[in-house]
Design an enzyme around this catalytic site. Structure first.
Site, short mmCIF file in Angstrom:
data_model
loop_
_atom_site.label_atom_id
_atom_site.label_comp_id
_atom_site.label_asym_id
_atom_site.label_seq_id
_atom_site.Cartn_x
_atom_site.Cartn_y
_atom_site.Cartn_z
N TYR A 150 7.47 2.84 6.64
CA TYR A 150 7.23 4.29 6.64
C TYR A 150 8.51 5.03 6.19
O TYR A 150 8.47 5.93 5.34
CB TYR A 150 6.81 4.72 8.05
CG TYR A 150 6.77 6.21 8.29
CD1 TYR A 150 5.72 7.00 7.82
CD2 TYR A 150 7.78 6.83 9.03
CE1 TYR A 150 5.70 8.36 8.07
CE2 TYR A 150 7.76 8.19 9.28
CZ TYR A 150 6.72 8.96 8.79
OH TYR A 150 6.70 10.31 9.04
N ALA B 128 13.15 11.59 9.83
CA ALA B 128 14.34 10.96 10.39
C ALA B 128 14.27 9.43 10.24
O ALA B 128 15.31 8.76 10.35
CB ALA B 128 14.48 11.32 11.86
N ASP C 36 -9.71 13.42 -0.71
CA ASP C 36 -8.72 12.36 -0.63
C ASP C 36 -7.65 12.59 -1.71
O ASP C 36 -7.94 12.46 -2.91
CB ASP C 36 -9.42 11.01 -0.83
CG ASP C 36 -8.49 9.85 -0.55
OD1 ASP C 36 -7.26 10.03 -0.63
OD2 ASP C 36 -9.01 8.76 -0.26
N LYS D 291 -0.48 9.67 29.77
CA LYS D 291 -0.38 8.65 30.83
C LYS D 291 -0.15 9.33 32.18
O LYS D 291 -0.73 8.95 33.19
CB LYS D 291 0.78 7.69 30.53
CG LYS D 291 0.51 6.76 29.35
CD LYS D 291 1.72 5.88 29.06
CE LYS D 291 1.53 5.09 27.78
NZ LYS D 291 2.66 4.20 27.48
N ARG E 236 16.04 9.66 22.06
CA ARG E 236 15.47 10.44 20.96
C ARG E 236 15.76 11.92 21.19
O ARG E 236 16.08 12.34 22.30
CB ARG E 236 13.93 10.27 20.90
CG ARG E 236 13.42 8.91 20.50
CD ARG E 236 13.74 8.57 19.06
NE ARG E 236 13.19 7.29 18.66
CZ ARG E 236 13.77 6.11 18.88
NH1 ARG E 236 14.94 6.05 19.50
NH2 ARG E 236 13.21 5.00 18.46
N GLY F 87 1.67 7.93 11.94
CA GLY F 87 1.32 7.92 13.36
C GLY F 87 2.59 7.66 14.15
O GLY F 87 3.68 7.66 13.60
N ASN G 278 10.93 13.94 15.13
CA ASN G 278 10.02 13.99 16.30
C ASN G 278 9.56 15.39 16.67
O ASN G 278 10.03 15.97 17.65
CB ASN G 278 10.69 13.37 17.53
CG ASN G 278 10.86 11.88 17.37
OD1 ASN G 278 9.92 11.18 16.98
ND2 ASN G 278 12.05 11.39 17.65
P1 NAD Z 1 -0.59 14.12 10.86
O1 NAD Z 1 -0.98 12.70 10.74
O2 NAD Z 1 -1.15 14.91 11.99
O3 NAD Z 1 -0.92 14.89 9.51
C1 NAD Z 1 -0.98 14.26 8.26
C2 NAD Z 1 -2.29 14.66 7.61
O4 NAD Z 1 -2.37 14.07 6.32
C3 NAD Z 1 -3.51 14.14 8.40
O5 NAD Z 1 -4.35 15.22 8.80
C4 NAD Z 1 -4.21 13.22 7.42
O6 NAD Z 1 -5.63 13.24 7.51
C5 NAD Z 1 -3.73 13.77 6.08
N1 NAD Z 1 -3.89 12.76 5.05
C6 NAD Z 1 -3.47 11.47 5.10
N2 NAD Z 1 -3.86 10.82 3.99
C7 NAD Z 1 -4.54 11.73 3.23
C8 NAD Z 1 -5.21 11.65 1.98
N3 NAD Z 1 -5.26 10.51 1.30
N4 NAD Z 1 -5.80 12.76 1.50
C9 NAD Z 1 -5.78 13.93 2.21
N5 NAD Z 1 -5.17 14.07 3.39
C10 NAD Z 1 -4.55 12.96 3.91
O7 NAD Z 1 1.00 14.15 10.88
P2 NAD Z 1 2.01 15.34 11.21
O8 NAD Z 1 2.68 14.99 12.47
O9 NAD Z 1 1.33 16.64 11.09
O10 NAD Z 1 3.06 15.16 10.04
C11 NAD Z 1 3.02 15.96 8.85
C12 NAD Z 1 4.07 15.42 7.88
O11 NAD Z 1 5.37 15.46 8.49
C13 NAD Z 1 3.83 13.99 7.45
O12 NAD Z 1 4.20 13.84 6.11
C14 NAD Z 1 4.78 13.21 8.34
O13 NAD Z 1 5.14 11.98 7.77
C15 NAD Z 1 5.94 14.17 8.44
N6 NAD Z 1 6.74 13.94 9.66
C16 NAD Z 1 6.21 14.25 10.88
C17 NAD Z 1 6.98 14.02 12.02
C18 NAD Z 1 6.47 14.36 13.38
O14 NAD Z 1 7.22 14.21 14.34
N7 NAD Z 1 5.23 14.81 13.54
C19 NAD Z 1 8.26 13.45 11.91
C20 NAD Z 1 8.74 13.14 10.65
C21 NAD Z 1 7.99 13.41 9.52
#
Ligand code: NAD
Length: 324
Positions: free
Chosen positions: A149, A119, A50, A200, A220, A76, A178
């Site tokens: 967020y 974004a 963690d 879906k 989007r 999420g 995204n």
């Molecule tokens: P994701 O939720 O699949 O990955 C994030 C990971 O962080 C998860 O596996 C989660 O278990 C881990 N995590 C969370 N809290 C934790 C903790 N306390 N200790 C250890 N691990 C922890 O999300 P993603 O889509 O892979 O996104 C990765 C990054 O990119 C994130 O920072 C997200 O905010 C950013 N982001 C993603 C998107 C997208 O479209 N997917 C868009 C904008 C920003």
């Protein structure tokens, strides 16, 4: 051999990034609360832990790395970040991780740190017209993100930039728009629009209907994961630190996106609009800066990317049916 630390290596983008770094011959250590859900990690070492715990951060940062990728966040899709139910967790958990990492990565002579912003930092007032959203990097202020967020991401951008200014932190900041791809959550509440729509549609009987949150006219742009990784690696190899958009300029309404996926499925399905958390009315990446600084453009069109992802989600749905 270069050494990389990937925080959030069990998540969607993190696990793909580990695979990319291994292909590029890095030694990779991953950290996450969990292993990747859909395939074995390719990391040389994987620490389950963690990152809100300062002690764990100290432990995993003991070694010398060439590159650190900070992707760990409590996040999420709209069903997770726009309902308001998870706001305190989202802000507290992610900010705590970023505070630890900014502090511990500072003062190291050669490490480059990548921070994944979003974004969602862009002001809601520039995203009211679905046909003309404004998301150029310099439009972030005056700030008015539409979710906690987004506020946390903006705070953490500023945190990393302040450490850059005062403590020589060599940071790169990207605002992801995204990102979608295979092996991303497709059910359970944290899934985002692309995989949620694919699920879906994959589950619907021919001739039936699927539910769409809102009126479906919200717009989007979506970026395929391999394009995202190309841009991240280019940014890390450059001297440009951003913040910079990493997204696609191909904008689509959610209704048209659903129709595109229905077309791929070969089914005849109608859309039924229901109330749901939808976020801003319009959003599209503005790529002028990244094109100028890194000469980067996406290689995949939306229909090329989503076709791959639809077949992947379809496989998940079928194998789950067989299991039950
Ligand atoms: P994701 O939720 O699949 O990955 C994030 C990971 O962080 C998860 O596996 C989660 O278990 C881990 N995590 C969370 N809290 C934790 C903790 N306390 N200790 C250890 N691990 C922890 O999300 P993603 O889509 O892979 O996104 C990765 C990054 O990119 C994130 O920072 C997200 O905010 C950013 N982001 C993603 C998107 C997208 O479209 N997917 C868009 C904008 C920003």
């Amino acid at each position: 051999m270069k050494k990389a630390l990937v925080l959030g290596a069990g998540g969607f983008i993190g696990s793909h990034l580990v695979t990319r770094l291994k292909k590029e011959d890095f030694f990779v250590r991953g950290v996450d609360l969990k292993y990747p859900e859909f395939s074995e990690t390719k990391a040389d070492q994987f620490v389950i832990g963690d990152l809100r715990e300062f002690g764990l951060c100290q432990e995993v940062m003991l070694e010398d790395y060439d590159e650190i990728y900070q992707l760990a966040a409590d996040m999420g899709g709209a069903g997770y970040i726009f309902t308001g139910e998870n706001d305190a967790d989202v802000m507290y958990n992610s900010a705590q991780i970023n505070l630890h990492i900014a502090q511990l990565a500072s003062g190291r002579s050669r490490v480059k740190v990548f921070y994944a912003s979003s974004a969602c930092i862009y002001p809601e007032y520039n995203q009211l017209d679905p046909a003309n959203p404004k998301c150029s990097e310099n439009s972030a202020y005056p700030a008015m993100p539409d979710s906690e967020y987004g506020w946390e991401k903006l705070f953490s951008e500023r945190l990393f930039l302040a450490f850059r200014k005062n403590h020589q932190l060599d940071v790169r900041i990207a605002r992801f728009h995204n990102i979608f791809g295979e092996e991303s959550s497709w059910k359970g509440g944290r899934e985002k629009a692309p995989t949620a729509l694919c699920r879906k549609i994959a589950m619907a009987d021919d001739g039936s209907e699927i539910e769409i949150w809102g009126d479906g006219f919200q717009t989007r742009s979506f970026l395929y994961i391999q394009d995202c990784l190309d841009a991240v690696r280019l940014l890390m190899d450059s001297d440009f630190y951003g913040p910079v958009n990493i997204g696609s300029e191909e904008m689509v309404s959610i209704n048209d996106f659903a129709d595109m996926i229905i077309g791929i499925s070969g089914k005849n399905l109608a859309l039924r609009h229901i109330k749901g958390p939808v976020g801003v009315r319009g959003r599209r990446s503005d790529n002028a800066l990244i094109e100028r600084k890194l000469a980067w453009k996406p290689r995949y069109s939306l229909d090329q990317g989503i076709e791959k992802v639809f077949y992947w989600v379809h496989e998940q749905v079928v194998s789950e049916k067989i299991k039950s």
